[in-house]
Design a protein around this motif. Structure first.
Motif, PDB file in Angstrom:
ATOM      1  N   THR A  25       0.791  -1.169  -0.019  1.00  0.00           N
ATOM      2  CA  THR A  25       0.204   0.096  -0.122  1.00  0.00           C
ATOM      3  C   THR A  25       0.968   1.369  -0.006  1.00  0.00           C
ATOM      4  O   THR A  25       0.586   2.197  -0.870  1.00  0.00           O
ATOM      5  N   GLY A  26       1.739   1.427   0.749  1.00  0.00           N
ATOM      6  CA  GLY A  26       2.757   2.275   0.750  1.00  0.00           C
ATOM      7  C   GLY A  26       3.340   2.590  -0.512  1.00  0.00           C
ATOM      8  O   GLY A  26       3.605   3.897  -0.842  1.00  0.00           O
ATOM      9  N   LEU A  27       4.025   1.473  -0.902  1.00  0.00           N
ATOM     10  CA  LEU A  27       4.601   1.777  -2.289  1.00  0.00           C
ATOM     11  C   LEU A  27       3.713   2.013  -3.653  1.00  0.00           C
ATOM     12  O   LEU A  27       4.392   3.006  -4.247  1.00  0.00           O
ATOM     13  N   VAL A  28       2.763   1.606  -3.588  1.00  0.00           N
ATOM     14  CA  VAL A  28       1.821   1.615  -4.714  1.00  0.00           C
ATOM     15  C   VAL A  28       1.168   3.023  -4.480  1.00  0.00           C
ATOM     16  O   VAL A  28       1.162   4.016  -5.574  1.00  0.00           O
ATOM     17  N   SER A  29       1.092   3.675  -3.595  1.00  0.00           N
ATOM     18  CA  SER A  29       0.301   5.067  -3.429  1.00  0.00           C
ATOM     19  C   SER A  29       1.199   5.946  -3.311  1.00  0.00           C
ATOM     20  O   SER A  29       1.110   7.124  -4.024  1.00  0.00           O
ATOM     21  N   ILE A  53       1.334  10.028   4.155  1.00  0.00           N
ATOM     22  CA  ILE A  53       0.515   8.837   4.394  1.00  0.00           C
ATOM     23  C   ILE A  53       1.238   7.451   3.927  1.00  0.00           C
ATOM     24  O   ILE A  53       1.365   6.472   4.760  1.00  0.00           O
ATOM     25  N   SER A  54       1.709   7.609   2.586  1.00  0.00           N
ATOM     26  CA  SER A  54       2.445   6.550   2.121  1.00  0.00           C
ATOM     27  C   SER A  54       3.807   6.335   2.643  1.00  0.00           C
ATOM     28  O   SER A  54       4.376   4.994   3.142  1.00  0.00           O
ATOM     29  N   ALA A  55       4.603   7.205   3.334  1.00  0.00           N
ATOM     30  CA  ALA A  55       5.664   7.110   4.091  1.00  0.00           C
ATOM     31  C   ALA A  55       5.383   6.380   5.525  1.00  0.00           C
ATOM     32  O   ALA A  55       6.106   5.398   5.747  1.00  0.00           O
ATOM     33  N   ALA A  56       4.223   6.610   6.045  1.00  0.00           N
ATOM     34  CA  ALA A  56       3.931   5.979   7.397  1.00  0.00           C
ATOM     35  C   ALA A  56       3.561   4.322   7.055  1.00  0.00           C
ATOM     36  O   ALA A  56       4.025   3.784   7.873  1.00  0.00           O
TER      37      ALA A  56
END
Length: 161
Positions: A25-29, A53-56
């Motif tokens: 989710t983090g990578l794709v977003s 948010i992606s970094a989180a």
């Protein structure tokens, strides 16, 4: 080793855990938001802010946990300086049990009154009762061994060492 004494055994328990869905989710977003920022000028600022948010997801999606005579340490596998270290003198007891993220406030890093947690999945979890009465929970494989070692270190007067 001290010349006047025998060697001292040091026991350390160490595990890694990664949540595939959180990392994905983090990578794709992050990739999607970077593309939006590159091609959609009016929304560039918003897309870049949303990268937080992606970094989180990426930072909390993989953890390392260690139990040693220095205490219990849990933190991000991607950014090792983001960690929580609990010295033995702050721990009263340890136990292990099956835990669902909904019991402890959800997935990722959780802070609730009386209970903090690092939860990447349902399953085996290390439950620490702290000296201030709060609980700290970490979902991690082989939590029973971690709890036993923590309790052994506490029983052998290793607090604060």
């Amino acid at each position: 080793m001290n010349r006047d004494s025998s060697p001292t055994a040091v026991t350390v328990w160490h595990r890694h855990l990664a949540s595939g869905w959180m990392l994905a989710t983090g990578l794709v977003s992050a990739l999607g938001l970077v593309v939006i920022a590159a091609v959609d000028r009016p929304h560039r600022t918003m897309a870049l802010w949303l990268l937080i948010i992606s970094a989180a997801f990426l930072i909390t999606g993989a953890i390392r946990v260690t139990v040693s005579p220095g205490g219990v340490t849990a933190g991000s596998a991607l950014l090792p300086f983001l960690r929580r270290r609990l010295p033995l003198d702050r721990i009263e007891a340890a136990s292990a049990r099956w835990t669902r993220p909904t019991e402890i406030g959800g997935w990722g890093y959780r802070w609730n009154p009386g209970l903090s947690a690092i939860s990447l999945r349902e399953g085996d979890a290390l439950w620490l009762t702290l000296s201030n009465g709060n609980k700290f929970v970490i979902t991690i494989d082989d939590a029973e061994t971690a709890a036993q070692l923590t309790n052994q270190l506490l029983a052998h007067g290793q607090k604060g060492r």
